[in-house]
Design a protein around this motif. Sequence first.
Motif, short mmCIF file in Angstrom:
data_model
loop_
_atom_site.label_atom_id
_atom_site.label_comp_id
_atom_site.label_asym_id
_atom_site.label_seq_id
_atom_site.Cartn_x
_atom_site.Cartn_y
_atom_site.Cartn_z
N SER A 28 31.41 10.96 73.08
CA SER A 28 30.89 10.17 71.72
C SER A 28 29.82 8.50 71.97
O SER A 28 29.17 8.26 71.41
N PHE A 83 28.25 10.64 69.38
CA PHE A 83 28.29 12.08 68.59
C PHE A 83 29.38 11.61 67.49
O PHE A 83 30.64 10.51 68.73
N ARG A 84 30.04 12.03 66.59
CA ARG A 84 31.50 11.47 65.73
C ARG A 84 32.06 12.75 66.14
O ARG A 84 32.08 13.93 65.79
N ILE A 85 32.55 13.90 67.85
CA ILE A 85 33.52 14.37 67.93
C ILE A 85 34.56 14.82 67.77
O ILE A 85 35.58 13.53 67.06
N LEU A 126 27.67 20.04 74.71
CA LEU A 126 28.08 19.29 73.32
C LEU A 126 27.49 19.87 72.02
O LEU A 126 26.54 19.96 71.97
N CYS A 175 26.54 20.24 67.70
CA CYS A 175 26.36 19.32 66.67
C CYS A 175 26.74 21.09 65.59
O CYS A 175 26.18 22.10 65.86
N CYS A 190 26.30 15.03 65.49
CA CYS A 190 25.33 13.92 66.17
C CYS A 190 24.63 13.16 65.65
O CYS A 190 24.87 13.28 64.38
N ASP A 191 24.21 12.30 65.95
CA ASP A 191 23.65 10.75 65.40
C ASP A 191 22.91 11.15 63.72
O ASP A 191 23.34 10.67 63.18
N ARG A 196 25.03 12.76 61.70
CA ARG A 196 26.07 11.81 61.05
C ARG A 196 25.06 10.96 59.67
O ARG A 196 25.55 10.53 58.68
#
Lengths: 157, 157
Positions: free
Chosen positions: A132, A137-139, B102, B104, B150-151, B154
Amino acid sequence: MPFRDGTGPPWWQGKFRGCGYRLTIPREAILGVLSKTSKHLSAEDVYLAVHKAYPAIGLTTIYRTLDLLVQIGLVFKFDFGDGRARYELSEGPKGASHHHHLVCTGCGRVIDYTDFIDEEVELLNRTEKGLSKKFNFRITNHLIQFYGLCDRCRSKK
Amino acid sequence: MPFRDGTGPPWWQGKFRGCGYRLTIPREAILGVLSKTSKHLSAEDVYLAVHKAYPAIGLTTIYRTLDLLVQIGLVFKFDFGDGRARYELSEGPKGASHHHHLVCTGCGRVIDYTDFIDEEVELLNRTEKGLSKKFNFRITNHLIQFYGLCDRCRSKK
DNA sequence: TTGATAATGGAAACCATTACCAATAGGAGA
DNA sequence: TCTCCTATTGGTAATGGTTTCCATTATCAA
């Protein structure tokens, strides 16, 4: 004051209202089916089960609702490699029954296991934190699966 | 004595001969494409890339060959939830570049990470041993993926 | 009770993947 | 190097899970 003894409104009502979604018959029926099994149901499985009590509910609604439930976080969606998605309630009313999957690449059988879960989850949480931060990232979720040949398939060949 | 400097026969020849499979132009072309990228190619991606050099090679062969490569263990197959399978060489000629993914859930972007890999793999090996014994499985592979936003996604909402 | 609009359901569309089969080519043995 | 057996190929058609479309229905806040 919510009821959780089976006589009052189901425990998931809040989840819906809170997100601004309506609580409809099809949605309750689908959640009902999922909450009464520990199997890995496909969309069609859910459709057939729901269809017994509510023949009017269509397959389209099943797909739509399952997607919604996955978005909300009430349901997990899995791919075991047989060309159809599988769905599982993310947690039961009595609390989580967290498990991971062991998939036989020979016959497609799926075994749930809870052994090692604690260690796995502990490591996953640590990893999540690190990832994160590093990737911003917002996992929200993770997936662990093991693949191999089950005892039956091993002896066949 | 095999060559691995790029001038001799490719390092994967042995894998084929050993299993009784023929080493054909399409198979070499597909492996060539996969070995020259670090992206997560779909079957169509592979087809388009192969098609530039060998327009005669058909999509059916791409699917068949990718399946074969997965069976042999030269290629990993992934599902990132966008409705098409993705393929990656399991290891390069210089050795493994093991990583996890990872994903998104907003835009579908996939990030490879190698952080924590050692700890993860160590735990996975231990878990594999335990599961193999308990369920009498021959475990051949595992999958770990994290899901989240992902950023970019978000900040959109 | 009412009205705005979210949700539904049936049929048709979509599209990645697979099945089919006649034509082709790899490669072990002569 | 040549031959033959058979694995492999490629185009087309089929498959089947999932999504789209849109007119109809139902939820629930006011």
